[in-house]
Design a protein around this motif. Structure first.
Motif, PDB file in Angstrom:
ATOM      1  N   SER A 199       0.183   5.338  -4.572  1.00 50.91           N
ATOM      2  CA  SER A 199      -0.843   4.346  -4.239  1.00 50.91           C
ATOM      3  C   SER A 199      -1.456   3.775  -5.512  1.00 50.91           C
ATOM      4  CB  SER A 199      -1.953   4.985  -3.407  1.00 50.91           C
ATOM      5  OG  SER A 199      -2.987   4.030  -3.185  1.00 50.91           O
TER       6      SER A 199
ATOM      7  N   GLY B 140      -2.295  -1.563  -3.139  1.00 56.92           N
ATOM      8  CA  GLY B 140      -0.898  -1.582  -3.559  1.00 56.92           C
ATOM      9  C   GLY B 140      -0.289  -0.199  -3.512  1.00 56.92           C
TER      10      GLY B 140
ATOM     11  N   SER C 296      -3.055   8.341   6.683  1.00 52.69           N
ATOM     12  CA  SER C 296      -1.755   7.664   6.568  1.00 52.69           C
ATOM     13  C   SER C 296      -0.590   8.634   6.451  1.00 52.69           C
ATOM     14  CB  SER C 296      -1.747   6.733   5.354  1.00 52.69           C
ATOM     15  OG  SER C 296      -2.698   5.725   5.520  1.00 52.69           O
ATOM     16  N   THR C 297      -0.825   9.793   5.852  1.00 50.84           N
ATOM     17  CA  THR C 297       0.249  10.778   5.704  1.00 50.84           C
ATOM     18  C   THR C 297       0.836  11.121   7.064  1.00 50.84           C
ATOM     19  OG1 THR C 297      -1.188  11.735   3.992  1.00 50.84           O
ATOM     20  CG2 THR C 297       0.838  12.934   4.512  1.00 50.84           C
TER      21      THR C 297
ATOM     22  N   ALA D  73       0.382   9.716  -3.586  1.00 48.89           N
ATOM     23  CA  ALA D  73      -0.651   8.676  -3.733  1.00 48.89           C
ATOM     24  C   ALA D  73      -1.545   8.926  -4.942  1.00 48.89           C
ATOM     25  CB  ALA D  73      -1.507   8.609  -2.467  1.00 48.89           C
TER      26      ALA D  73
ATOM     27  N   SER E 274       0.852  -1.194   0.000  1.00 48.11           N
ATOM     28  CA  SER E 274       0.000   0.000   0.000  1.00 48.11           C
ATOM     29  C   SER E 274       0.886   1.241   0.000  1.00 48.11           C
ATOM     30  CB  SER E 274      -0.900   0.039   1.239  1.00 48.11           C
ATOM     31  OG  SER E 274      -0.099   0.145   2.402  1.00 48.11           O
ATOM     32  N   CYS E 275       0.259   2.382  -0.259  1.00 51.11           N
ATOM     33  CA  CYS E 275       0.969   3.648  -0.125  1.00 51.11           C
ATOM     34  C   CYS E 275       1.268   3.905   1.349  1.00 51.11           C
ATOM     35  CB  CYS E 275       0.110   4.772  -0.707  1.00 51.11           C
ATOM     36  SG  CYS E 275       0.794   6.413  -0.514  1.00 51.11           S
TER      37      CYS E 275
ATOM     38  N   LYS F 134      -7.589   4.928  -7.141  1.00 49.18           N
ATOM     39  CA  LYS F 134      -6.622   5.808  -7.802  1.00 49.18           C
ATOM     40  C   LYS F 134      -6.669   5.630  -9.330  1.00 49.18           C
ATOM     41  CE  LYS F 134      -4.939   7.254  -3.795  1.00 49.18           C
ATOM     42  NZ  LYS F 134      -5.798   6.902  -2.635  1.00 49.18           N
TER      43      LYS F 134
ATOM     44  N   VAL G 102       1.643  16.614   0.094  1.00 50.38           N
ATOM     45  CA  VAL G 102       0.606  15.785  -0.538  1.00 50.38           C
ATOM     46  C   VAL G 102       0.155  16.512  -1.793  1.00 50.38           C
ATOM     47  CG1 VAL G 102      -1.693  14.769  -0.270  1.00 50.38           C
ATOM     48  CG2 VAL G 102      -0.160  14.910   1.702  1.00 50.38           C
TER      49      VAL G 102
END
Ligand SMILES: *Cc1c(COP(=O)(O)O)cnc(C)c1O
Length: 398
Positions: A198, A210, A100-101, A171, A71-72, A203, A143
């Motif tokens: 990501s 992934g 997540s960042t 991502a 994952s990212c 996406k 980001v």
């Protein structure tokens, strides 16, 4: 309003089926590659398709080293490990982002320092970074929201001045570019010391779950492979560089399975097709809705002069939260699924349980007023027209 009538005349909507917000775009090549993996002896990670995908991205974008991850989020966690983030270190992160960042760095003990979004788009305001830097600051995590480039020239300059690392949470930013002062197109993900992509099904380029870590700063390459392979030098062993492998460092199981990498390989074969479909639909939305933005019905953040457009998200910024929520409900009644996006992290339960409240007015505005319209490869141009027409119709009744 003549615009609405014109639209209605030229595109009577006869199809009333549901328009989801997102639908994974399958190229058709994925199953063939997955079958090849199933018939091979290598299902785990770091096999043929992992290497093919990594090479593809390295060659296409000039990334120094790519490592596919599950994952990212994983790639961001690897970045935090590689930068040796320790308890007490400060990391500057935009508030308007996915958890997540921030979480990747919190897991290493970092204190998160939030920076506000800009006035004109949700990306971090590059002019607000410097005053947040202290002697404890270790890194800036940018980001690229909606795939749109942050103001990387300014950000890299501040980072250099204070000796900070830059991690790109890319991502959403696959196949997009920062345009520098000399009009040079620089791939996003190649600018920071490290970057994370990501391939989650939401996406542009997907494989279910992934991601990918990009290592641009060569000093991290060797350790990145070790952290990626559970803290062992297994990669070096398989290249024949060492005669046995063992525990070298901290790490985890960050690899992507070969089955997933085969799916991803099927996607990247058709990346140009995927991107051109999305860009065409994005432009259609823009052409239909930007006249109303000029009338102040809402804002459509344009693409800044320093960014190209990878058409990851088409969004509107309404004038207030009530208008935004009403529009989402109105569209839903017409079977169109539009969605809001992040709850700014400085307003989250987790942050407020551990920190005093802070004021980030632009992040708040995007939390309250941003609305994303359906955008995916199989969406039809007629559906985009129907959606735009519905937006105009609903707002004209206000
Ligand atoms: C999607 C996304 C992530 C998480 O990606 P995963 O692959 O689901 O871990 C992180 N940051 C941003 C900005 C994202 O859009």
């Amino acid at each position: 309003l003549s615009l609405i009538n014109e639209l209605k005349k030229s595109h009577p909507n006869t199809d009333t089926s549901e328009i989801p917000f997102n639908k994974p775009f399958i190229t058709g090549d994925e199953t063939g590659y997955i079958n090849e993996v199933i018939n091979s002896d290598c299902l785990s990670g770091n096999g043929k398709f992992t290497k093919l995908c990594q090479q593809f991205f390295e060659n296409k974008y000039g990334f120094n080293k790519c490592l596919l991850t599950s994952s990212c989020t994983d790639a961001l966690e690897m970045a935090a490990i590689l930068l040796n983030i320790q308890s007490g270190d400060e990391v500057i992160v935009p508030s308007y982002t996915f958890v997540s960042t921030a979480n990747a760095f919190v897991l290493r003990g970092a204190k998160i320092v939030f920076v506000d979004s800009g006035e004109h788009d949700p990306n971090m305001d590059a002019d607000k970074i410097e005053k947040l830097i202290t002697t404890k600051t270790k890194a800036i995590v940018v980001v690229h929201y909606a795939g749109v480039a942050c103001e990387m020239g300014k950000i890299m300059e501040v980072a250099k001045k204070y000796g900070l690392f830059v991690v790109e949470d890319a991502a959403q930013a696959i196949d997009n570019f920062y345009i520098d002062a000399d009009a040079k197109h620089i791939p996003l993900g190649s600018i920071g010391h490290l970057a994370a992509f990501s391939f989650h099904e939401t996406k542009n380029i997907i494989c279910g779950e992934g991601g990918m870590l990009v290592v641009n700063d060569k000093q991290f390459i060797k350790r990145a492979e070790i952290v990626w392979e559970k803290g062992t030098n297994r990669s070096a062993f398989y290249r024949g560089e060492v005669d046995k492998y063992g525990w070298q460092d901290i790490g985890s199981s960050f690899l992507m399975s070969e089955i997933t990498a085969a799916f991803l390989f099927g996607q990247i074969q058709q990346m140009d097709l995927i991107q051109s479909k999305r860009i065409e639909l994005w432009n259609e939305y823009y052409d239909l809705l930007s006249p109303l933005a000029a009338e102040n019905w809402f804002k459509i953040p344009g693409i800044p002069s320093w960014s190209t457009n990878n058409a990851h998200i088409f969004y509107l910024v309404l004038n207030n939260v009530e208008a935004r929520n009403k529009l989402i409900a109105g569209l839903k009644a017409r079977n169109i699924h539009s969605v809001f996006h992040y709850l700014a992290l400085h307003r989250s339960d987790y942050y407020l349980a551990n920190n005093p409240a802070i004021q980030l007015p632009n992040s708040d505005r995007y939390t309250d007023c941003l609305l994303r319209l359906p955008l995916y490869g199989d969406l039809k141009k007629e559906q985009v027209k129907f959606i735009a027409e519905s937006v105009i119709d609903l707002l004209s009744k206000e």
